[in-house]
Design an enzyme around this catalytic site. Structure first.
Site, PDB file in Angstrom:
ATOM      1  N   ARG A 184      18.780 -38.393 -35.581  1.00 51.53           N
ATOM      2  CA  ARG A 184      19.526 -39.495 -35.646  1.00 51.53           C
ATOM      3  C   ARG A 184      20.859 -39.379 -36.003  1.00 51.53           C
ATOM      4  O   ARG A 184      22.041 -39.967 -35.618  1.00 51.53           O
ATOM      5  CB  ARG A 184      18.933 -40.720 -36.390  1.00 51.53           C
ATOM      6  CG  ARG A 184      17.557 -41.229 -35.668  1.00 51.53           C
ATOM      7  CD  ARG A 184      17.574 -41.622 -34.265  1.00 51.53           C
ATOM      8  NE  ARG A 184      16.175 -42.101 -33.841  1.00 51.53           N
ATOM      9  CZ  ARG A 184      15.411 -41.418 -32.787  1.00 51.53           C
ATOM     10  NH1 ARG A 184      16.041 -40.386 -32.388  1.00 51.53           N
ATOM     11  NH2 ARG A 184      14.371 -41.917 -32.506  1.00 51.53           N
ATOM     12  N   LYS A 220      17.991 -45.925 -34.714  1.00 53.38           N
ATOM     13  CA  LYS A 220      16.828 -46.230 -33.789  1.00 53.38           C
ATOM     14  C   LYS A 220      15.774 -46.207 -34.570  1.00 53.38           C
ATOM     15  O   LYS A 220      15.501 -44.959 -35.222  1.00 53.38           O
ATOM     16  CB  LYS A 220      16.783 -45.379 -32.600  1.00 53.38           C
ATOM     17  CG  LYS A 220      15.540 -45.849 -31.770  1.00 53.38           C
ATOM     18  CD  LYS A 220      15.350 -44.885 -30.443  1.00 53.38           C
ATOM     19  CE  LYS A 220      14.223 -45.197 -29.813  1.00 53.38           C
ATOM     20  NZ  LYS A 220      14.095 -44.426 -28.394  1.00 53.38           N
TER      21      LYS A 220
END
Length: 243
Positions: A184, A220
């Site tokens: 991420r 996320k």
């Protein structure tokens, strides 16, 4: 560590001129092969390539101690130092305490504790230096291929599960929250920069690196995380012959 070349997706085309994309893949192979060459340098002996995913290079440092280096680790200056038996210290950066109203600092931790902490977290710094070396390599490829690719890097540190699964074409891999967050950090990062979590930033600052706060970003599955960009000096690595 995840290092991607996002612009390669735009660069890749399938047409008669490039033999239906074959020439594009040849260039990608050259990029990845040059990245792999860095793993042969003693400086990066603790870095393990995990795999490539399209134009993304996945690697990790500190998974194992290289053969013949059981009692040595890489220092920030690039030298090797003896490694005593590891003790389990808190991962917080050991810092001296400054008395209120005075500039005098009390060294509440011994030099041994500080050195041990640095040794235990040296692999985090090595991951940053490996990432910077990748950027320098890519700059060299750009010069002779007349391209302008830039890396986007994400780094995180912590425990992982490593192993091989499957009976056919087994492949070594790593799993865990640490890996997911590192991915991420790459996907939400910016071109030409190394993005890290707040916890990894604290470790790097303890090792002598400078980091710039990016602020809160939406990640996320994690919500909002405060992330940082590592301040790199590519000129220094070019001087070390890492190109």
């Amino acid at each position: 560590m995840f290092a991607s070349v996002p612009d390669f997706k735009v660069f890749y085309t399938e047409c008669d001129v490039n033999k239906e994309g074959l020439e594009c893949l040849r260039l990608l192979n050259e990029i990845i092969a040059d990245f792999d060459e860095l793993l042969l340098k003693p400086k990066f002996s603790s870095v393990e390539k995990i795999k490539t995913i399209g134009s993304t290079y996945m690697a990790a440092a500190g998974l194992s101690v290289p053969s013949g280096h059981e009692n040595q680790v890489l220092s920030r200056s690039g030298g090797l130092r003896s490694h005593p038996h590891e003790a389990k210290f808190n991962t917080a950066v050991p810092r001296p305490v400054t008395l209120t109203g005075t500039s005098r600092a009390i060294p509440w931790v011994s030099a041994h504790v500080v050195r041990d902490w640095e040794r235990r977290h040296a692999h985090v710094g090595i991951a940053v230096e490996f990432s910077t070396a990748l950027m320098s390599k890519l700059d060299g490829i750009n010069r002779h291929s007349f391209n302008s690719f830039r890396l986007r890097v994400g780094i995180n540190h912590g425990p992982v599960i490593a192993g091989v699964i499957g009976a056919r074409k087994p492949q070594y891999d790593i799993w865990g929250n640490t890996v997911n967050v590192a991915s991420r950090m790459e996907s939400t990062g910016e071109l030409g920069k190394i993005q890290v979590t707040e916890e990894t930033c604290a470790i790097l600052q303890g090792l002598g690196y400078s980091c710039e706060c990016r602020g809160l970003i939406n990640v996320k599955g994690k919500g909002e995380l405060r992330t940082y960009f590592v301040c790199t000096d590519t000129g220094k690595f070019q001087g070390l012959g890492l190109n």
